[in-house]
Design an enzyme around this catalytic site. Structure first.
Site, mmCIF file in Angstrom:
data_model
loop_
_atom_site.group_PDB
_atom_site.id
_atom_site.type_symbol
_atom_site.label_atom_id
_atom_site.label_comp_id
_atom_site.label_asym_id
_atom_site.label_seq_id
_atom_site.Cartn_x
_atom_site.Cartn_y
_atom_site.Cartn_z
ATOM 1 C CD1 TRP A 107 0.557 -0.586 3.180
ATOM 2 C CD2 TRP A 107 -0.543 1.435 3.330
ATOM 3 N NE1 TRP A 107 0.868 0.007 4.493
ATOM 4 C CE2 TRP A 107 0.113 1.335 4.550
ATOM 5 C CE3 TRP A 107 -1.386 2.487 3.343
ATOM 6 C CZ2 TRP A 107 0.146 1.927 5.770
ATOM 7 C CZ3 TRP A 107 -1.441 3.267 4.599
ATOM 8 C CH2 TRP A 107 -0.737 3.131 5.420
ATOM 9 C CG ASP A 108 4.829 1.049 1.108
ATOM 10 O OD1 ASP A 108 3.844 0.244 1.726
ATOM 11 O OD2 ASP A 108 6.453 0.720 1.259
ATOM 12 C CD GLU B 108 2.832 -3.529 9.422
ATOM 13 O OE1 GLU B 108 4.024 -3.119 9.478
ATOM 14 O OE2 GLU B 108 2.358 -3.894 8.284
ATOM 15 C CE LYS C 213 6.558 -1.085 11.388
ATOM 16 N NZ LYS C 213 6.164 -2.407 10.557
ATOM 17 C CD GLN C 214 3.104 3.522 9.139
ATOM 18 O OE1 GLN C 214 3.224 2.564 8.946
ATOM 19 N NE2 GLN C 214 2.696 4.795 8.450
#
Lengths: 769, 769
Positions: free
Chosen positions: B357-358, B488, B600-601
């Site tokens: 999905w980047d 994640e 994580k983000q």
């Protein structure tokens, strides 16, 4: 239900040769003696589908972990039980043509597992491709008396021809595991020797250096007379054989008696191994087949005396429960505290032969009631001996101060499982290990294990729980985040009720044990406090956690909640599922299972079962009636607990229904996976279903409690149990309960809530209104 | 921070030979042209550590999935990008001794990546073991103009001896992937040919039958004069070479120009492949090195004209951002809608070269602003072309009615990821794919894609969401259970705010698109409604879901809650973590990460970034100030979004701080993993950090919005963007913003909230107070 195996009270009988079912029968007809085990592979060559399996207890291999995406904390290696030297092999050639049931016309094939006396028998007639017809009768057993000895009687008779029989008994270490990563083999040859009537191979595992030595000797008769034909010697890498030619007339009966000893460096010095193994085999030959069989029969007689269950009026149930008891007694004898009970026993290699919480949760109750207490005590010792590794395991995950997390699967104390949601999160196993200590003490009354070793285990597990909890500021309570409960159809949930419950219970019980030891073994306690660097502040902390633990519940329904947010799921009942979706673990993707309300085994009920005394029947009933209809029972360990609780709340129909799912799981190949091996540990659950469920057996305050009821169409049910050195035969029908004390030791009973002291050798009869 | 590579505005420069860092430099100095890519492996033999890598776009291999415990729904195969024929190889022997930098005394080693003109240069002096000293200068590039052509100029000069040089240019298909399961190879030889100055190999993948053909030709000069020495031909399995001996005097300069074409059956008929490849190589040789280099330089000039960012006053930042833009342009050119952008581009094989999905979340904004719109449109088409497979994938997981779940990782549309918490649960990716359509339409104003193909994608994704939700009777709201968000470090959570948000947004946007099409392309819409069997009741249902979706929040704090029960976690800030625990993904076990509050983000912030218009600055600030201090930014995709939001809320120091973490991630080997390849997709995030963050660029209602601010110690920052056929050069300092329209197309701007129409070729200057 149509049964593939013939119904019989004492035997498992397969009639007719069915190559498609051969691997299933190889599991079902497995033999073992706690020290080794052998699937029911054929002695003669067989080119059809077969899972070869000969397992030596405690001999394993640390194979490389196979993993998709590595996560910190995963083990590098996982242990697997090894298929080892094929010791049963007897190649047969008839006029040059190999006897191979995959290439014959097989008639009158019969395989019988005689559970009363502990042997496997096989008879058949085979028409070879050239029209030659032979009759074969085999009988074999693995001695319950001589741990290393396996014996085979193999009889062959030409029925319509005269010709040459070539008989080649052999030992073959060229074996594989079907779960090897890259089809690699695990054994190196150390030495071998082959002489007439005497041959051996000694192998070593490629890692860890387990040595096993296998020695065979044999004897031949022709029409009952011993013959000693000339022998051709054969050998190759890891393989030794004798070959013998015998000329036969029609109807001559040639019998080979093969005596084999399997030893390992786990019990003998490597330098002695060859010599000892040979002596054991020769001694067996000297004593002879019939004497060994007599020993075997007597040993099984003793086993049955202590552990039999008799069901009158339902031969299917009778056969099912005896099969389970037979397999359990073949798997573990409690002689070696380094051994344990793999989920498949010696019947297959699946699950790597490792130890699971099954042992503590399901097997210990069986062995407590049906064996001397040293058997269960050795199972406690097994975990104590692995305590250091459990502490290391917890350290790997970031825990400190001697906290222990026992592995989910293990052979030597190291974790063998590598899926994070299980390995790292299914931590309730730690509680089961603590509970087993309580269970042992409660059942046997023997508290000596506490000061001896169990205290250390309890402290280490309690320390784990005290670190694993989180204080939730938002709930103003302690919570346990990120766990997988016994219901593995939920992963990484918060506040799994069962886990929260058993965590606090462990700390509570540990505090009780400290209290007990301070009163009775204060010197020993002081030693242990120093050894473990144990602080009083830990007790204070545990008490605070116990007092402020959060337990999810639904007040409207009056139930404990499996985990936070369970009620957000769509609430459907199993009965409303499309039949084609069942079992959901074969038909649904993993995420769909996780999102659903469906339960593999209801862990709230598991908790209620363990801590039954804390709950009134109405509470149990509300929880049972909520959870059972949502439970798909796709763990073989599920139905037994449900049987017991259904019995408890008086739902007898449901209790029987649940029992049926478990009792013949393997005999009827219910889960379509018996070819991988039998569900050995769940067999103990089935035993529990009868004794704790139908029998209503409990032990509270040193008193044996019974609340029997009998399923509708059974005439009677009786089981043997040992309790505090008494041996009781408890029989119940619709009308009467008879309890015979078969020993001199008196015992206190509470039957249907009423006290009955029962003297040695007395019979108690209670009429049921 | 000490930089290993020399700071320079346009070049990446390595001074000195450092074998330990060779694999890192192989990644950094990689070359590519969208059609193929090559790590910076040496031309001459090298026995030191090296990750060989030559990748042909779109050529992959469906390798067997490696998994610990299989779960229903896992893919059987996962695609991986293949290392293919080594085309750069030129073996050198000097008086019989191989030139191998691992076995020489290497001096004055310099490697330069000239980003302005798109070539790699390497110079060194080497003293061989026999004392012979040579000077080598190489220059190579992969043509941005001729997609199949790679060219090498390799010059060698004896410095202190007279002797024999043996030069052997070769092609070698005996290559491996370092991530192969069992060290297997993936290529079979189909044919090969070797003549003087002309050789080829044609290989085929062992599965899927991708054919690739590689043809080399070459030319030699001695002191600038063409020479044509005799050639010895060599060949073996998958290998062809020419060998040439040249006698040299001291200071003679021998140069070999190697021209190679790499083609694949993805673009040419297999029967034509050999011929075409040869023609391409010969044409390149005919045109000659200097002409090809000129083409290359001009092509890069054009690229930079459209996509350069200039930072004055901070050469480190300047170099970092240009390196990122250079790599992005090398990776994807938008010429082929079957191609996409792997997380490592052509710089390594990690992550299998698959599409994540980047692309939609990070790369599309870059390509939208820096390329013609067909480039981004092809990225939308890529997903459309894989829609059938996404529907199949959803069906495998139990979804129906044309619902699509795009895979987490893919090459050809099939899922390549096999960890359930990602594969099955990280479903927000579906939302990103829908959002990319909106993004394209919003940025370009081009709505033609909707009726052409994007509508079908939107319907299929919306159908997925409508089935993936659950109605929670207990909340009386729709919930989304069992997901993993972009963060994640949480798995299998309920009501991940970001996922709930993007799910409803997708349905909402799809309804808008239906509305738009019904007004503008009603005939096309009718066709599609029939094709998709679309029902009005679906819209009704979506509206009901949108209206009744549950969004977790904490009212006390005034924030959106990352997921249910997040506040039960122990709330610690990253700044209070022990430094030795960071990065937590290298120091903590997975369960510990999951249980912690660390992120994580921050996906709430990711959602706020996407739907920024819906929130006032105070709301954004509250959320930012809550989540950012809990975020460890251990995804390379994390800091850029935080830069943009920090800029938005006026926290300029934090914005710059976040930017620094991302901009030189690979050049400074920040995550200690650059040897595996560069973080290509996160480079697009860095570009976003500058343009959307420091530049404050947005597009709302067809208007280009800018809110620039410049980091403290930068003198100026300028970037080029294309917007609706205008080409803008936007430069800002502390005092002034200058916007030069370099094209004739007028554009409407909103700068610091004020409207500015800007005519073609005009310059707008705005003073900053």
């Amino acid at each position: 239900m149509k049964h593939y195996y013939k119904l019989d009270e004492w035997n498992i009988i397969e009639n007719g040769f069915n190559a498609d079912k051969n691997e299933i029968s190889e599991s079902i007809f497995s033999l073992g003696n706690g020290n080794m085990g052998q699937r029911a592979n054929f002695e003669e060559d067989y080119s059809g589908k077969s899972l070869m399996g000969n397992y030596i207890a405690g001999v394993y291999y640390p194979d490389k972990t196979r993993v998709g995406w590595w996560k910190n904390g995963y083990p590098e290696y996982f242990a697997k039980v090894l298929n080892s030297t094929n010791w049963i092999g007897i190649s047969i050639k008839i006029d040059g043509l190999p006897l191979d049931l995959a290439k014959c016309n097989v008639q009158e094939f019969e395989r019988v597992l005689n559970m009363k006396e502990g042997y496997l028998q096989r008879n058949f007639k085979a028409v070879l491709m050239n029209g030659n017809e032979v009759e074969v009768q085999t009988k074999r057993f693995i001695s319950m008396v001589r741990g290393e000895i396996g014996v085979i009687k193999y009889s062959i008779k030409p029925l319509n021809f005269k010709g040459k029989l070539e008989i080649s008994p052999y030992l073959d270490g060229n074996v594989m595991n079907s779960d090897s990563n890259y089809d690699e083999t695990f054994w190196d040859e150390i030495s071998k020797g082959v002489k007439p009537y005497d041959a051996y191979v000694m192998l070593k595992t490629k890692k860890l250096d387990f040595h096993i030595c296998t020695n065979m000797t044999f004897e031949l008769t022709k029409n009952g007379e011993i013959i000693k034909p000339l022998v051709t010697l054969n050998q190759s890498e890891k393989y030794v054989a004798n070959s013998i030619s015998v000329n036969c007339d029609k109807n001559d009966e040639i019998v080979i008696y093969k005596y084999v000893a399997n030893t390992s460096s786990r019990y003998y010095e490597i330098s002695e191994l060859i010599k000892i193994t040979r002596e054991l085999a020769l001694k067996a030959k000297k004593d002879g087949f019939e004497m060994l069989l007599k020993e075997q029969s007597e040993a099984w007689h003793e086993k049955w005396k202590e552990s039999d269950i008799v069901i009158e009026g339902d031969v299917s149930a009778q056969q099912g429960i005896r099969f389970n008891i037979f397999q359990l007694n073949q798997t573990y004898t409690g002689d070696d505290s380094r051994l344990n009970i793999g989920p498949k026993g010696f019947t297959g290699e699946k699950y790597g032969g490792g130890t699971y919480w099954d042992t503590e949760a399901y097997c210990i109750p069986f062995y407590l009631s049906t064996s001397k207490k040293r058997v269960s005590k050795n199972l406690l010792l097994y975990r104590y001996n692995q305590l250091d590794k459990a502490i290391e395991n917890a350290e790997k995950l970031g825990f400190t101060n001697g906290a222990a997390l026992y592995p989910m699967v293990t052979m030597n104390g190291e974790e063998c499982h590598n899926e994070w949601e299980i390995t790292f999160e299914e931590i309730h196993r730690n509680g089961a290990i603590a509970y087993a200590i309580y269970n042992y003490v409660n059942y046997t009354g023997d508290k000596s294990c506490l000061g001896e070793f169990s205290f250390e285990v309890l402290i280490a597990i309690s320390r784990f729980w005290a670190q694993r909890i989180t204080f939730s500021a938002s709930k103003n309570k302690y919570v346990i985040l990120g766990v997988t409960g016994p219901n593995e159809y939920e992963n990484n949930v918060n506040n799994n009720w069962y886990t929260n419950k058993i965590a606090c219970w462990t700390m509570q019980y540990t505090i009780k044990v400290i209290d007990y030891l301070s009163k009775t073994e204060s010197k020993r306690l002081s030693e242990l406090v120093v050894k473990l660097n144990f602080k009083d502040s830990e007790i204070t902390n545990w008490k605070k956690i116990i007092k402020n633990m959060y337990y999810p519940q639904n007040k409207d329904l009056g139930i404990f909640l499996q985990q936070d947010d369970y009620m957000d799921k769509e609430q459907i009942l199993v009965k409303d599922l499309d039949k084609k979706d069942i079992p959901i673990n074969q038909n649904w993707s993993w995420d769909r299972i996780l999102r659903s309300c469906f339960i593999k085994q209801a862990d709230v009920l598991q908790g209620i079962y363990l801590f039954e005394n804390e709950y009134d029947v109405a509470t149990i009933k509300r929880n049972f009636d909520f959870y059972e209809p949502r439970t798909v029972h796709e763990s073989s360990l599920s139905p037994c607990i449900h049987t017991i609780l259904a019995a408890k709340i008086g739902n007898h129909a449901k209790a029987y229904d649940m029992y049926l799912r478990a009792s013949r799981l393997d005999l009827d190949n219910y889960n379509n996976d018996t070819k991988d091996g039998c569900h050995t540990t769940s067999m103990a659950g089935t035993w529990m279903a009868v004794v704790h469920g139908f029998g209503g057996l409990r032990v509270i305050d040193n008193k044996l409690i019974l609340n029997p009821f009998i399923p509708e169409h059974w005439c009677s049910c009786s089981f043997k149990i040992m309790f505090r050195d008494a041996l009781l035969n408890i029989k119940f029908t619709k009308n009467i309960i008879q309890i015979q004390n078969e020993n001199y030791v008196p015992v206190n009973l509470l039957v249907y809530g009423k006290d009955y002291p029962l003297n040695g050798n007395d019979l108690l009869e209670i009429k049921i209104q």
